[in-house]
Design a protein around this motif. Structure first.
Motif, PDB file in Angstrom:
ATOM      1  N   ASP A 112       0.827  -1.207   0.000  1.00 16.81           N
ATOM      2  CA  ASP A 112       0.000   0.000   0.000  1.00 16.81           C
ATOM      3  C   ASP A 112       0.864   1.262   0.000  1.00 16.81           C
ATOM      4  O   ASP A 112       0.574   2.232  -0.709  1.00 16.81           O
ATOM      5  CB  ASP A 112      -0.929   0.023   1.224  1.00 16.81           C
ATOM      6  N   MET A 113       1.933   1.247   0.794  1.00 11.27           N
ATOM      7  CA  MET A 113       2.808   2.422   0.869  1.00 11.27           C
ATOM      8  C   MET A 113       3.514   2.674  -0.469  1.00 11.27           C
ATOM      9  O   MET A 113       3.644   3.814  -0.913  1.00 11.27           O
ATOM     10  CB  MET A 113       3.840   2.272   1.994  1.00 11.27           C
ATOM     11  N   PHE A 114       3.963   1.602  -1.123  1.00 14.74           N
ATOM     12  CA  PHE A 114       4.585   1.774  -2.445  1.00 14.74           C
ATOM     13  C   PHE A 114       3.587   2.354  -3.436  1.00 14.74           C
ATOM     14  O   PHE A 114       3.913   3.258  -4.225  1.00 14.74           O
ATOM     15  CB  PHE A 114       5.140   0.445  -2.975  1.00 14.74           C
ATOM     16  N   THR A 115       2.368   1.868  -3.410  1.00 13.76           N
ATOM     17  CA  THR A 115       1.327   2.376  -4.304  1.00 13.76           C
ATOM     18  C   THR A 115       1.069   3.855  -4.034  1.00 13.76           C
ATOM     19  O   THR A 115       0.978   4.665  -4.964  1.00 13.76           O
ATOM     20  CB  THR A 115       0.027   1.569  -4.131  1.00 13.76           C
ATOM     21  N   LEU A 116       0.974   4.213  -2.767  1.00 14.43           N
ATOM     22  CA  LEU A 116       0.719   5.611  -2.412  1.00 14.43           C
ATOM     23  C   LEU A 116       1.895   6.508  -2.795  1.00 14.43           C
ATOM     24  O   LEU A 116       1.704   7.648  -3.241  1.00 14.43           O
ATOM     25  CB  LEU A 116       0.397   5.725  -0.927  1.00 14.43           C
ATOM     26  N   ASN A 117       3.115   6.020  -2.636  1.00 19.30           N
ATOM     27  CA  ASN A 117       4.282   6.801  -3.062  1.00 19.30           C
ATOM     28  C   ASN A 117       4.268   7.004  -4.574  1.00 19.30           C
ATOM     29  O   ASN A 117       4.611   8.088  -5.068  1.00 19.30           O
ATOM     30  CB  ASN A 117       5.574   6.120  -2.622  1.00 19.30           C
ATOM     31  N   ASN A 118       3.882   5.982  -5.311  1.00 18.76           N
ATOM     32  CA  ASN A 118       3.773   6.120  -6.767  1.00 18.76           C
ATOM     33  C   ASN A 118       2.683   7.118  -7.142  1.00 18.76           C
ATOM     34  O   ASN A 118       2.843   7.896  -8.085  1.00 18.76           O
ATOM     35  CB  ASN A 118       3.491   4.765  -7.428  1.00 18.76           C
ATOM     36  N   GLN A 119       1.578   7.102  -6.404  1.00 19.68           N
ATOM     37  CA  GLN A 119       0.518   8.076  -6.664  1.00 19.68           C
ATOM     38  C   GLN A 119       0.992   9.496  -6.391  1.00 19.68           C
ATOM     39  O   GLN A 119       0.635  10.427  -7.111  1.00 19.68           O
ATOM     40  CB  GLN A 119      -0.717   7.752  -5.825  1.00 19.68           C
TER      41      GLN A 119
END
Length: 179
Positions: A114-121
């Motif tokens: 989830d954190m990787f996804t949010l950083n990408n966003q």
């Protein structure tokens, strides 16, 4: 009263001045439009960041809740096994602890995803902001030098007429008709 050549020169000068004023207004309008577009892009970027941070907080709460559930289940299972009198307490703790550790690892892996996804966003939101900024049309203000050259060109056109056809500036430019 002026002649045709004078009227033509005045019209060319007037066109040059009005053209310059129109270019100034167009530059002013473009600067305003760019400013508006930047404000809108900044607002959209901040809204995106706000949503991402909200999701980040929700993911952290979800992780904490899942860890709490695993911890409570582990405590329940240990107490249940002890109360039922199943074997060695150390073995019971190890078995239940191993299962709980797997659950903790799964929760941690999902949270990191989830954190990787949010950083990408977050990176995508910034890239969108930069694309918006880069797509703005640059403001080009007209120069006074350009206006001066247009006026000088109109004057040179007037002085290029034979002196006999001009009412003013008879001592300058083309003096006689030598065609």
């Amino acid at each position: 009263m002026c002649g045709v050549n004078e009227a033509m020169a005045v019209m060319k000068i007037g066109q040059a001045v009005m053209g310059h004023q129109a270019k100034k207004q167009a530059a002013k309008d473009q600067a305003w439009a760019n400013s508006r577009a930047k404000m809108t892009a900044n607002k959209a970027y901040l809204v995106d960041l706000s949503k991402i941070e909200t999701e980040r907080g929700m993911a952290a709460r979800e992780k904490a809740l899942e860890e709490f559930k695993v911890d409570q289940q582990k405590k329940y299972d240990i107490a249940k096994m002890h109360n039922l009198g199943f074997g060695n307490p150390a073995v019971i703790m190890r078995d239940i602890g191993s299962a709980a550790d797997l659950d903790y690892n799964q929760i941690s892996t999902e949270y990191m995803g989830d954190m990787f996804t949010l950083n990408n966003q977050t990176d995508d939101a910034y890239a969108n902001l930069q694309r918006t900024y880069n797509s703005l049309e640059p403001v080009v203000a007209p120069s006074v030098m350009s206006l001066g050259l247009d006026i000088a060109g109109a004057g040179a056109g007037y002085l290029n007429k034979p002196a006999s056809e001009r009412k003013y500036f008879k001592g300058y430019g083309k003096q006689t008709d030598t065609a």
